[in-house]
Design an enzyme around this catalytic site. Sequence first.
Site, mmCIF file in Angstrom:
data_model
loop_
_atom_site.group_PDB
_atom_site.id
_atom_site.type_symbol
_atom_site.label_atom_id
_atom_site.label_comp_id
_atom_site.label_asym_id
_atom_site.label_seq_id
_atom_site.Cartn_x
_atom_site.Cartn_y
_atom_site.Cartn_z
ATOM 1 N N ARG A 175 67.021 90.507 33.119
ATOM 2 C CA ARG A 175 67.318 90.453 31.691
ATOM 3 C C ARG A 175 68.469 91.378 31.354
ATOM 4 N NH1 ARG A 175 62.783 91.652 27.132
ATOM 5 N NH2 ARG A 175 63.011 93.746 27.987
ATOM 6 N N ASP B 103 51.795 94.793 34.802
ATOM 7 C CA ASP B 103 52.970 94.219 35.455
ATOM 8 C C ASP B 103 52.538 93.599 36.779
ATOM 9 O OD1 ASP B 103 55.322 94.156 37.331
ATOM 10 O OD2 ASP B 103 56.345 94.874 35.539
ATOM 11 N N THR C 146 72.145 91.611 25.724
ATOM 12 C CA THR C 146 71.843 90.318 25.092
ATOM 13 C C THR C 146 70.374 89.946 25.188
ATOM 14 O OG1 THR C 146 72.231 89.040 27.121
ATOM 15 C CG2 THR C 146 74.145 89.538 25.727
ATOM 16 N N ASP D 105 54.482 94.803 40.021
ATOM 17 C CA ASP D 105 54.096 96.146 40.454
ATOM 18 C C ASP D 105 52.726 96.140 41.115
ATOM 19 O OD1 ASP D 105 56.432 97.318 39.653
ATOM 20 O OD2 ASP D 105 55.646 98.043 37.744
#
Length: 209
Positions: free
Chosen positions: A104, A200, A108, A203
């Site tokens: 990402r 997550d 933006t 992870d």
Amino acid sequence: MSNVHVITHPLVQHKLTLMRKKDASTNSFRRLLGELSTLMAYEVTRDMPLQEVQIQTPLETMTAKVIDGKKLVLVSILRAGNGFLDGMLNVVPGARIGHIGLYRDPTTLQPVEYYFKMPSEMAERDVIVVDPMLATGNSAAAAVERIKQLRPRSIKFVCLLAAPEGVATLQKAHPDVPIFTAAIDRELNDHGYILPGLGDAGDRIFGTK
């Protein structure tokens, strides 16, 4: 939501609950994900086309049905999607594997591709895109858009957990792509994590933070 399929099999739901627990170790989380993805693969591949072949049983020759696993491509959205692959391959060991890497952009907030590798002759293949979490849906939508450029016969998206926001994003961008998930959770928090979720996934699969 007609193109969204929540897999409610008791074994799927039981293993998902164990994975959600904060105290689940990396080893148990990874093992449960493999088991759960194998179970989900049965549902996702339920409508795969069959072809007839001639085989010899110990008693006679017969016409039987088989799946051409070489026509199936499992596409992992890196890196967490790799945790899905082994379980899926237990069901369709002849499947080809593709990978797409996205990050990402901090300015933006849009997904940027950094890796893309697919098998050849994609126009003849059926694709199953795998990623444990469908959160905002932006990466999933971008991955599907990129794969569509290769014009495969079909595309499905499979995840462990989905947020309503992610489902809406993916369906708006690609209403023709079925979504398979073990659960649709309540919402996203301000950091884009699914609530109540399981943290997550990458992870927890790889033991990183």
